[in-house]
Design a protein around this motif. Structure first.
Motif, PDB file in Angstrom:
ATOM      1  N   GLY A   1       3.812  -0.442  -7.551  1.00  0.00           N
ATOM      2  CA  GLY A   1       2.796   0.351  -8.239  1.00  0.00           C
ATOM      3  C   GLY A   1       2.253   1.551  -7.481  1.00  0.00           C
ATOM      4  N   CYS A   2       2.698   1.754  -6.245  1.00  0.00           N
ATOM      5  CA  CYS A   2       2.189   2.908  -5.475  1.00  0.00           C
ATOM      6  C   CYS A   2       2.525   4.209  -6.204  1.00  0.00           C
ATOM      7  CB  CYS A   2       2.811   2.962  -4.083  1.00  0.00           C
ATOM      8  SG  CYS A   2       2.919   1.386  -3.244  1.00  0.00           S
TER       9      CYS A   2
ATOM     10  N   TRP B   1      -4.142   0.741   6.632  1.00  0.00           N
ATOM     11  CA  TRP B   1      -4.648   1.384   5.410  1.00  0.00           C
ATOM     12  C   TRP B   1      -4.027   0.756   4.166  1.00  0.00           C
ATOM     13  CZ3 TRP B   1      -8.273   4.206   3.246  1.00  0.00           C
ATOM     14  CH2 TRP B   1      -8.016   4.805   2.018  1.00  0.00           C
TER      15      TRP B   1
ATOM     16  N   LYS C   1     -12.146   2.081   4.107  1.00  0.00           N
ATOM     17  CA  LYS C   1     -12.954   3.097   3.435  1.00  0.00           C
ATOM     18  C   LYS C   1     -13.519   2.460   2.162  1.00  0.00           C
ATOM     19  CE  LYS C   1     -12.123   7.963   2.356  1.00  0.00           C
ATOM     20  NZ  LYS C   1     -11.201   9.099   2.393  1.00  0.00           N
TER      21      LYS C   1
ATOM     22  N   ASN D   1      -5.053  16.843   2.446  1.00  0.00           N
ATOM     23  CA  ASN D   1      -5.843  16.512   3.635  1.00  0.00           C
ATOM     24  C   ASN D   1      -5.472  17.271   4.905  1.00  0.00           C
ATOM     25  OD1 ASN D   1      -7.279  14.687   2.125  1.00  0.00           O
ATOM     26  ND2 ASN D   1      -5.932  12.980   2.634  1.00  0.00           N
TER      27      ASN D   1
ATOM     28  N   TRP E   1     -12.245  10.778  -2.333  1.00  0.00           N
ATOM     29  CA  TRP E   1     -12.801  11.448  -1.199  1.00  0.00           C
ATOM     30  C   TRP E   1     -11.669  11.974  -0.364  1.00  0.00           C
ATOM     31  CZ3 TRP E   1     -15.015   7.005  -3.305  1.00  0.00           C
ATOM     32  CH2 TRP E   1     -16.312   7.182  -3.815  1.00  0.00           C
TER      33      TRP E   1
ATOM     34  N   ARG F   1       1.809  14.295   8.812  1.00  0.00           N
ATOM     35  CA  ARG F   1       0.372  14.562   8.874  1.00  0.00           C
ATOM     36  C   ARG F   1      -0.216  13.997  10.171  1.00  0.00           C
ATOM     37  NH1 ARG F   1       0.307  15.011   3.011  1.00  0.00           N
ATOM     38  NH2 ARG F   1      -0.549  13.070   2.196  1.00  0.00           N
TER      39      ARG F   1
ATOM     40  N   PRO G   1      -3.286  11.298  -3.178  1.00  0.00           N
ATOM     41  CA  PRO G   1      -2.668  12.382  -2.407  1.00  0.00           C
ATOM     42  C   PRO G   1      -1.143  12.388  -2.530  1.00  0.00           C
ATOM     43  CG  PRO G   1      -4.204  11.113  -1.050  1.00  0.00           C
ATOM     44  CD  PRO G   1      -4.093  10.397  -2.347  1.00  0.00           C
TER      45      PRO G   1
ATOM     46  N   ASN H   1     -13.369   3.462  -1.876  1.00  0.00           N
ATOM     47  CA  ASN H   1     -12.443   4.556  -2.195  1.00  0.00           C
ATOM     48  C   ASN H   1     -11.546   4.146  -3.361  1.00  0.00           C
ATOM     49  OD1 ASN H   1      -9.316   4.559  -1.402  1.00  0.00           O
ATOM     50  ND2 ASN H   1     -10.387   3.100  -0.091  1.00  0.00           N
TER      51      ASN H   1
ATOM     52  N   VAL I   1      -4.793   9.704   8.519  1.00  0.00           N
ATOM     53  CA  VAL I   1      -4.679   8.884   7.308  1.00  0.00           C
ATOM     54  C   VAL I   1      -6.038   8.850   6.614  1.00  0.00           C
ATOM     55  CG1 VAL I   1      -4.079   6.600   6.399  1.00  0.00           C
ATOM     56  CG2 VAL I   1      -3.113   7.352   8.561  1.00  0.00           C
ATOM     57  N   ALA I   2      -5.997   8.926   5.276  1.00  0.00           N
ATOM     58  CA  ALA I   2      -7.209   8.778   4.460  1.00  0.00           C
ATOM     59  C   ALA I   2      -8.263   9.843   4.765  1.00  0.00           C
ATOM     60  CB  ALA I   2      -7.803   7.375   4.598  1.00  0.00           C
TER      61      ALA I   2
ATOM     62  N   CYS J   1       0.242   6.263  -8.663  1.00  0.00           N
ATOM     63  CA  CYS J   1      -0.820   7.165  -8.206  1.00  0.00           C
ATOM     64  C   CYS J   1      -0.323   8.244  -7.256  1.00  0.00           C
ATOM     65  CB  CYS J   1      -1.922   6.378  -7.497  1.00  0.00           C
ATOM     66  SG  CYS J   1      -2.802   5.268  -8.587  1.00  0.00           S
ATOM     67  N   HIS J   2       0.838   8.038  -6.628  1.00  0.00           N
ATOM     68  CA  HIS J   2       1.268   8.996  -5.600  1.00  0.00           C
ATOM     69  C   HIS J   2       2.552   9.701  -5.991  1.00  0.00           C
ATOM     70  CE1 HIS J   2      -1.697   7.838  -2.605  1.00  0.00           C
ATOM     71  NE2 HIS J   2      -1.462   6.566  -2.892  1.00  0.00           N
TER      72      HIS J   2
ATOM     73  N   MET K   1      -8.375   3.902  -3.946  1.00  0.00           N
ATOM     74  CA  MET K   1      -7.089   3.212  -3.831  1.00  0.00           C
ATOM     75  C   MET K   1      -7.364   1.713  -3.749  1.00  0.00           C
ATOM     76  SD  MET K   1      -3.943   3.710  -1.245  1.00  0.00           S
ATOM     77  CE  MET K   1      -3.002   2.330  -0.613  1.00  0.00           C
ATOM     78  N   PRO K   2      -6.869   0.954  -4.736  1.00  0.00           N
ATOM     79  CA  PRO K   2      -7.155  -0.484  -4.731  1.00  0.00           C
ATOM     80  C   PRO K   2      -6.337  -1.198  -3.657  1.00  0.00           C
ATOM     81  CG  PRO K   2      -5.667   0.056  -6.533  1.00  0.00           C
ATOM     82  CD  PRO K   2      -6.005   1.352  -5.873  1.00  0.00           C
TER      83      PRO K   2
HETATM   84  C1  HEC Z   1      -4.891   3.484  -8.326  1.00  0.00           C
HETATM   85  C2  HEC Z   1      -4.198   4.513  -7.588  1.00  0.00           C
HETATM   86  C3  HEC Z   1      -3.520   4.205  -6.279  1.00  0.00           C
HETATM   87  C4  HEC Z   1      -2.541   3.245  -6.033  1.00  0.00           C
HETATM   88  C5  HEC Z   1      -1.961   2.230  -7.002  1.00  0.00           C
HETATM   89  C6  HEC Z   1      -2.146   3.431  -4.659  1.00  0.00           C
HETATM   90  N1  HEC Z   1      -2.858   4.453  -4.085  1.00  0.00           N
HETATM   91 FE1  HEC Z   1      -2.623   5.169  -2.220  1.00  0.00          FE
HETATM   92  N2  HEC Z   1      -4.234   6.395  -2.474  1.00  0.00           N
HETATM   93  C7  HEC Z   1      -4.950   6.525  -3.643  1.00  0.00           C
HETATM   94  C8  HEC Z   1      -6.078   7.381  -3.411  1.00  0.00           C
HETATM   95  C9  HEC Z   1      -7.130   7.788  -4.446  1.00  0.00           C
HETATM   96  C10 HEC Z   1      -6.023   7.759  -2.043  1.00  0.00           C
HETATM   97  C11 HEC Z   1      -7.031   8.617  -1.285  1.00  0.00           C
HETATM   98  C12 HEC Z   1      -8.075   7.710  -0.709  1.00  0.00           C
HETATM   99  C13 HEC Z   1      -9.077   8.433   0.124  1.00  0.00           C
HETATM  100  O1  HEC Z   1      -8.712   8.967   1.184  1.00  0.00           O
HETATM  101  O2  HEC Z   1     -10.270   8.435  -0.260  1.00  0.00           O
HETATM  102  C14 HEC Z   1      -4.838   7.127  -1.492  1.00  0.00           C
HETATM  103  C15 HEC Z   1      -4.407   7.307  -0.171  1.00  0.00           C
HETATM  104  C16 HEC Z   1      -3.201   6.820   0.303  1.00  0.00           C
HETATM  105  C17 HEC Z   1      -2.629   7.164   1.600  1.00  0.00           C
HETATM  106  C18 HEC Z   1      -3.258   8.122   2.628  1.00  0.00           C
HETATM  107  C19 HEC Z   1      -2.818   9.531   2.350  1.00  0.00           C
HETATM  108  C20 HEC Z   1      -3.452  10.568   3.258  1.00  0.00           C
HETATM  109  O3  HEC Z   1      -3.033  11.715   3.223  1.00  0.00           O
HETATM  110  O4  HEC Z   1      -4.383  10.261   3.977  1.00  0.00           O
HETATM  111  C21 HEC Z   1      -1.453   6.480   1.714  1.00  0.00           C
HETATM  112  C22 HEC Z   1      -0.496   6.527   2.878  1.00  0.00           C
HETATM  113  C23 HEC Z   1      -1.304   5.697   0.500  1.00  0.00           C
HETATM  114  N3  HEC Z   1      -2.372   5.942  -0.328  1.00  0.00           N
HETATM  115  C24 HEC Z   1      -0.228   4.829   0.242  1.00  0.00           C
HETATM  116  C25 HEC Z   1      -0.170   3.972  -0.858  1.00  0.00           C
HETATM  117  C26 HEC Z   1       0.792   2.903  -1.003  1.00  0.00           C
HETATM  118  C27 HEC Z   1       1.879   2.573  -0.013  1.00  0.00           C
HETATM  119  C28 HEC Z   1       0.507   2.287  -2.191  1.00  0.00           C
HETATM  120  C29 HEC Z   1       1.199   1.055  -2.780  1.00  0.00           C
HETATM  121  C30 HEC Z   1       1.110  -0.134  -2.009  1.00  0.00           C
HETATM  122  C31 HEC Z   1      -0.617   2.980  -2.784  1.00  0.00           C
HETATM  123  N4  HEC Z   1      -1.005   3.988  -1.951  1.00  0.00           N
HETATM  124  C32 HEC Z   1      -1.184   2.687  -4.021  1.00  0.00           C
HETATM  125  C33 HEC Z   1      -4.641   5.955  -4.861  1.00  0.00           C
HETATM  126  C34 HEC Z   1      -3.720   4.932  -5.042  1.00  0.00           C
END
Ligand code: HEC
Ligand SMILES: [Cu+2]
Length: 336
Positions: free
Chosen positions: A258-259, A302, A310, A149, A130, A284, A276, A313, A287-288, A262-263, A315-316
């Motif tokens: 592991g971030c 977050w 959320k 976003n 989303w 930005r 994203p 969503n 967030v989210a 996905c990012h 992101m685990p």
């Molecule tokens: C399995 C994939 C996955 C992993 C692993 C993951 N993320 Fe995410 N992340 C996402 C997704 C999908 C979103 C968008 C969620 C939404 O807004 O619905 C997101 C959103 C975010 C955002 C907000 C971005 C925005 O523009 O609003 C941040 C900051 C973020 N993640 C940081 C992290 C960090 C730090 C980690 C590691 C601790 C991490 N993520 C691990 C999938 C992941």
């Protein structure tokens, strides 16, 4: 006017006008297209109101001036029959003229709303459950980059958005600037708009797309052209390398925890595509996808538990120690 009546009128006016301006309002247009849409809406509204009032008046007269039941219900009054025949014919013709007239108004309005301009700035926007993936596409690959976003655009220049979806149907809607357009898998839709004034306009997904549909918003930030150019040059660059040890630790943890799966953070080893792009996330405003305003606190909340903020969503929740969380927040914050 007695005070009580005045108070009542003020109350009524604030209630009626409460949603007519602000960051997300089709009634407070800030773009050429939304101007035209409001204009068309008001023409329809006025004509429909006149027709409705006329029908109510005639209905009222009919109810008040009912004829007595006569002993010869089948007797016809010739003059009355002829008169009402002509009246019905006249009203029928008027209806056709009104419908054709409104169709013409709507058609004329569409010429502005769906106008195409060769010199438009082109963005590709992909809807995800989303959040919004945003590609700035330039002729030179060195000027093309990805963000999420948040859409920054120059004022006074047409912007073309090419809309696609990665999963289900979404709808791109920035009421202050233009009308809606769906994002559909396997299909490219297009929308053009021009912001007249600088400002931050809120957009949102306008097609129910699952659990967090209501938290699928975005910001459109219209900037004067020179400021936009500076932002674009900056955004095009790779991410800042952290200068201090805490930031460096955060960068390592971003991969280690592991971030990075996905990012994407351009210029680093993080190249994930499921979430994203975070190359300049520190710049930005939210967030989210518009769920929270961006600050170290909301960023931390977050990352610590995205499923609380959320639910559902994609992101685990990642298990992190508090010092690891602090390092990651510090790293992301300086990605300006
Ligand atoms: C399995 C994939 C996955 C992993 C692993 C993951 N993320 Fe995410 N992340 C996402 C997704 C999908 C979103 C968008 C969620 C939404 O807004 O619905 C997101 C959103 C975010 C955002 C907000 C971005 C925005 O523009 O609003 C941040 C900051 C973020 N993640 C940081 C992290 C960090 C730090 C980690 C590691 C601790 C991490 N993520 C691990 C999938 C992941
Ligand atoms: Cu959606």
């Amino acid at each position: 006017m007695p005070v009580r009546v005045r108070t009542a009128l003020v109350f009524l006016a604030t209630w009626l006008l409460a949603a007519c301006s602000g960051r997300q309002s089709a009634l407070d247009p800030q773009g050429l297209q939304s101007d035209q849409i409001r204009h068309t809406l008001f023409i329809f509204l006025i004509i429909a109101a006149i027709v409705w009032i006329a029908v109510m008046v005639v209905l009222g007269i009919g109810m008040l001036r009912r004829k007595r039941a006569s002993n010869q219900p089948l007797d016809l009054d010739r003059r009355f029959e002829e008169g009402s025949g002509r009246l019905i014919l006249g009203l029928g013709i008027a209806t056709v003229i009104i419908v054709l007239g409104l169709s013409f108004v709507s058609y004329a309005g569409q010429r502005t709303v769906f106008a195409k301009d060769e010199n438009a700035l082109t963005l590709k926007i992909i809807g995800h459950q989303w959040w919004w993936e945003v590609h700035y596409e330039a002729d030179s690959p060195h000027q093309s980059f990805v963000t999420a976003n948040e859409i920054r655009i120059p004022t006074g220049q047409p912007v073309k958005v090419e809309l696609e979806s990665a999963d289900v149907i979404h709808s791109f809607w920035v009421p202050s600037l233009t009308g809606k357009m769906d994002l559909i898998t396997g299909q490219k839709n297009e929308l053009q708009f021009t912001a007249k004034n600088a400002g931050i306009y809120r957009g949102q997904c306008a097609e129910f797309c699952g659990l967090q549909h209501a938290h699928m918003a975005f910001a459109v930030i219209a900037l004067p052209p020179d400021e936009f150019g500076r932002w674009r040059d900056h955004e095009n660059q790779s991410a800042n390398s952290p200068a201090d040890p805490l930031g460096k630790q955060g960068e390592d943890l971003f991969r280690g925890r592991g971030c990075a799966l996905c990012h994407n953070i351009r210029g680093t080893l993080a190249g994930g595509q499921l979430g994203p792009d975070l190359t300049h996330v520190g710049n930005r405003t939210t967030v989210a996808a518009g769920t929270l305003p961006l600050s170290p606190a909301t960023l931390g909340a977050w990352i610590a538990d995205p499923q609380h903020i959320k639910p559902g969503n994609l992101m685990p929740r990642m298990p992190l120690q508090s010092d690891e969380l602090i390092a990651i927040i510090h790293y992301l914050e300086q990605l300006k």
